[in-house]
Design a protein around this motif. Structure first.
Motif, PDB file in Angstrom:
ATOM      1  N   ALA A   1       0.844  -1.200   0.000  1.00 48.25           N
ATOM      2  CA  ALA A   1       0.000   0.000   0.000  1.00 48.25           C
ATOM      3  C   ALA A   1       0.882   1.253   0.000  1.00 48.25           C
ATOM      4  O   ALA A   1       1.920   1.285   0.649  1.00 48.25           O
ATOM      5  CB  ALA A   1      -0.908   0.006   1.218  1.00 48.25           C
ATOM      6  N   GLN A   2       0.449   2.267  -0.724  1.00 52.26           N
ATOM      7  CA  GLN A   2       1.172   3.532  -0.820  1.00 52.26           C
ATOM      8  C   GLN A   2       0.340   4.647  -0.189  1.00 52.26           C
ATOM      9  O   GLN A   2      -0.881   4.625  -0.248  1.00 52.26           O
ATOM     10  CB  GLN A   2       1.442   3.872  -2.290  1.00 52.26           C
ATOM     11  CG  GLN A   2       2.225   2.822  -3.044  1.00 52.26           C
ATOM     12  CD  GLN A   2       3.618   2.644  -2.505  1.00 52.26           C
ATOM     13  OE1 GLN A   2       4.336   3.615  -2.253  1.00 52.26           O
ATOM     14  NE2 GLN A   2       4.015   1.395  -2.312  1.00 52.26           N
TER      15      GLN A   2
ATOM     16  N   ARG B   1      -8.420   7.055   5.116  1.00 46.65           N
ATOM     17  CA  ARG B   1      -7.698   7.596   3.969  1.00 46.65           C
ATOM     18  C   ARG B   1      -7.369   6.421   3.052  1.00 46.65           C
ATOM     19  O   ARG B   1      -6.944   5.372   3.514  1.00 46.65           O
ATOM     20  CB  ARG B   1      -6.425   8.291   4.435  1.00 46.65           C
ATOM     21  CG  ARG B   1      -5.691   8.981   3.338  1.00 46.65           C
ATOM     22  CD  ARG B   1      -4.453   9.700   3.882  1.00 46.65           C
ATOM     23  NE  ARG B   1      -3.789  10.380   2.806  1.00 46.65           N
ATOM     24  CZ  ARG B   1      -3.848  11.683   2.608  1.00 46.65           C
ATOM     25  NH1 ARG B   1      -4.526  12.441   3.449  1.00 46.65           N
ATOM     26  NH2 ARG B   1      -3.230  12.232   1.597  1.00 46.65           N
ATOM     27  N   LEU B   2      -7.560   6.608   1.771  1.00 49.10           N
ATOM     28  CA  LEU B   2      -7.388   5.521   0.808  1.00 49.10           C
ATOM     29  C   LEU B   2      -6.013   5.505   0.148  1.00 49.10           C
ATOM     30  O   LEU B   2      -5.748   4.651  -0.684  1.00 49.10           O
ATOM     31  CB  LEU B   2      -8.465   5.624  -0.279  1.00 49.10           C
ATOM     32  CG  LEU B   2      -9.896   5.549   0.218  1.00 49.10           C
ATOM     33  CD1 LEU B   2     -10.863   5.815  -0.912  1.00 49.10           C
ATOM     34  CD2 LEU B   2     -10.160   4.205   0.869  1.00 49.10           C
ATOM     35  N   GLY B   3      -5.180   6.423   0.477  1.00 44.99           N
ATOM     36  CA  GLY B   3      -3.876   6.567  -0.166  1.00 44.99           C
ATOM     37  C   GLY B   3      -3.725   7.999  -0.610  1.00 44.99           C
ATOM     38  O   GLY B   3      -2.750   8.665  -0.309  1.00 44.99           O
ATOM     39  N   CYS B   4      -4.726   8.493  -1.302  1.00 42.77           N
ATOM     40  CA  CYS B   4      -4.746   9.875  -1.776  1.00 42.77           C
ATOM     41  C   CYS B   4      -5.894  10.634  -1.111  1.00 42.77           C
ATOM     42  O   CYS B   4      -5.678  11.651  -0.480  1.00 42.77           O
ATOM     43  CB  CYS B   4      -4.894   9.894  -3.294  1.00 42.77           C
ATOM     44  SG  CYS B   4      -4.951  11.540  -4.016  1.00 42.77           S
ATOM     45  N   ASN B   5      -7.077  10.105  -1.227  1.00 42.59           N
ATOM     46  CA  ASN B   5      -8.287  10.787  -0.759  1.00 42.59           C
ATOM     47  C   ASN B   5      -8.809  10.225   0.560  1.00 42.59           C
ATOM     48  O   ASN B   5      -8.549   9.077   0.901  1.00 42.59           O
ATOM     49  CB  ASN B   5      -9.383  10.666  -1.822  1.00 42.59           C
ATOM     50  CG  ASN B   5      -9.060  11.511  -3.031  1.00 42.59           C
ATOM     51  OD1 ASN B   5      -9.124  12.721  -2.970  1.00 42.59           O
ATOM     52  ND2 ASN B   5      -8.691  10.862  -4.135  1.00 42.59           N
ATOM     53  N   HIS B   6      -9.572  11.048   1.251  1.00 45.11           N
ATOM     54  CA  HIS B   6     -10.266  10.621   2.464  1.00 45.11           C
ATOM     55  C   HIS B   6     -11.596  10.002   2.052  1.00 45.11           C
ATOM     56  O   HIS B   6     -12.155  10.335   1.004  1.00 45.11           O
ATOM     57  CB  HIS B   6     -10.491  11.811   3.396  1.00 45.11           C
ATOM     58  CG  HIS B   6      -9.213  12.328   3.970  1.00 45.11           C
ATOM     59  ND1 HIS B   6      -8.655  11.836   5.113  1.00 45.11           N
ATOM     60  CD2 HIS B   6      -8.371  13.285   3.524  1.00 45.11           C
ATOM     61  CE1 HIS B   6      -7.520  12.461   5.362  1.00 45.11           C
ATOM     62  NE2 HIS B   6      -7.328  13.353   4.407  1.00 45.11           N
TER      63      HIS B   6
ATOM     64  N   GLU C   1      -5.675   3.314  -3.899  1.00 44.23           N
ATOM     65  CA  GLU C   1      -7.025   3.835  -3.695  1.00 44.23           C
ATOM     66  C   GLU C   1      -8.077   3.008  -4.425  1.00 44.23           C
ATOM     67  O   GLU C   1      -9.125   2.686  -3.877  1.00 44.23           O
ATOM     68  CB  GLU C   1      -7.090   5.295  -4.140  1.00 44.23           C
ATOM     69  CG  GLU C   1      -8.403   5.926  -3.815  1.00 44.23           C
ATOM     70  CD  GLU C   1      -8.308   7.432  -3.746  1.00 44.23           C
ATOM     71  OE1 GLU C   1      -9.184   8.073  -4.340  1.00 44.23           O
ATOM     72  OE2 GLU C   1      -7.394   7.949  -3.111  1.00 44.23           O
ATOM     73  N   ARG C   2      -7.822   2.657  -5.681  1.00 41.33           N
ATOM     74  CA  ARG C   2      -8.783   1.845  -6.442  1.00 41.33           C
ATOM     75  C   ARG C   2      -9.030   0.493  -5.775  1.00 41.33           C
ATOM     76  O   ARG C   2     -10.159   0.024  -5.702  1.00 41.33           O
ATOM     77  CB  ARG C   2      -8.303   1.654  -7.878  1.00 41.33           C
ATOM     78  CG  ARG C   2      -8.617   2.831  -8.777  1.00 41.33           C
ATOM     79  CD  ARG C   2      -8.358   2.521 -10.243  1.00 41.33           C
ATOM     80  NE  ARG C   2      -6.968   2.163 -10.525  1.00 41.33           N
ATOM     81  CZ  ARG C   2      -5.982   3.042 -10.685  1.00 41.33           C
ATOM     82  NH1 ARG C   2      -6.211   4.328 -10.604  1.00 41.33           N
ATOM     83  NH2 ARG C   2      -4.752   2.632 -10.935  1.00 41.33           N
TER      84      ARG C   2
END
Length: 153
Positions: free
Chosen positions: A62-63, A80-85, A117-118
């Motif tokens: 995971a990044q 948080r998904l990596g980029c977005n909340h 995120e995806r």
């Protein structure tokens, strides 16, 4: 009479001390079958840091420091998904979590963050199974995506 009571007390103490010492030496989270007691962490009320996922047969790290937290009182999951909340409704019951449609922020980030995120978004809007093993959580969606997370201490 006094000496007899002393002997009874000393004999009882000699029998109890090893039992107390044995109970006090149990370690939480030890290997199954080791004779030690493990502590089962709940899914709710814990911040779970996602460390990896398996999607389309490939395992990825995971990044972006993603995390998820399930709140039983509010019936929500946020994180948080990596980029977005993200946040969504979430009901935890009998080894499954029913998660509603996600509401997310809409930032664009690096490709590696968006890949994480995806994969995490594929958990939402459906039923996922979960397994907790000490400080580790595994989430598995009906489409086969598996997410591994560790409890933040």
């Amino acid at each position: 009479m006094y000496r007899q009571k002393q002997r009874v007390i000393l004999t009882a103490a000699a029998a109890i001390v090893p039992l107390v010492a044995a109970c006090g030496s149990e370690k939480a989270g030890s290997d199954p079958g080791s004779g030690s007691v493990g502590v089962q962490r709940p899914v709710t009320g814990v911040e779970w840091r996602v460390d990896g996922f398996t999607a389309d047969g490939a395992t990825h790290r995971a990044q972006g420091k993603p995390y998820l937290a399930f709140d039983e009182k509010t019936g929500k999951v946020a994180g948080r998904l990596g980029c977005n909340h993200v946040n969504a409704s979430a009901t935890v019951r009998d080894g499954h979590i029913t998660v509603g449609r996600p509401a997310t922020t809409r930032m664009m980030c690096d490709t590696s963050l968006m890949k994480t995120e995806r994969a995490l978004l594929s958990l939402f809007d459906g039923k996922i199974s979960y397994r907790v093993d000490a400080d580790n959580l595994t989430l598995t969606s009906t489409n086969g995506t598996s997410v591994r997370a560790v409890a933040v201490k």
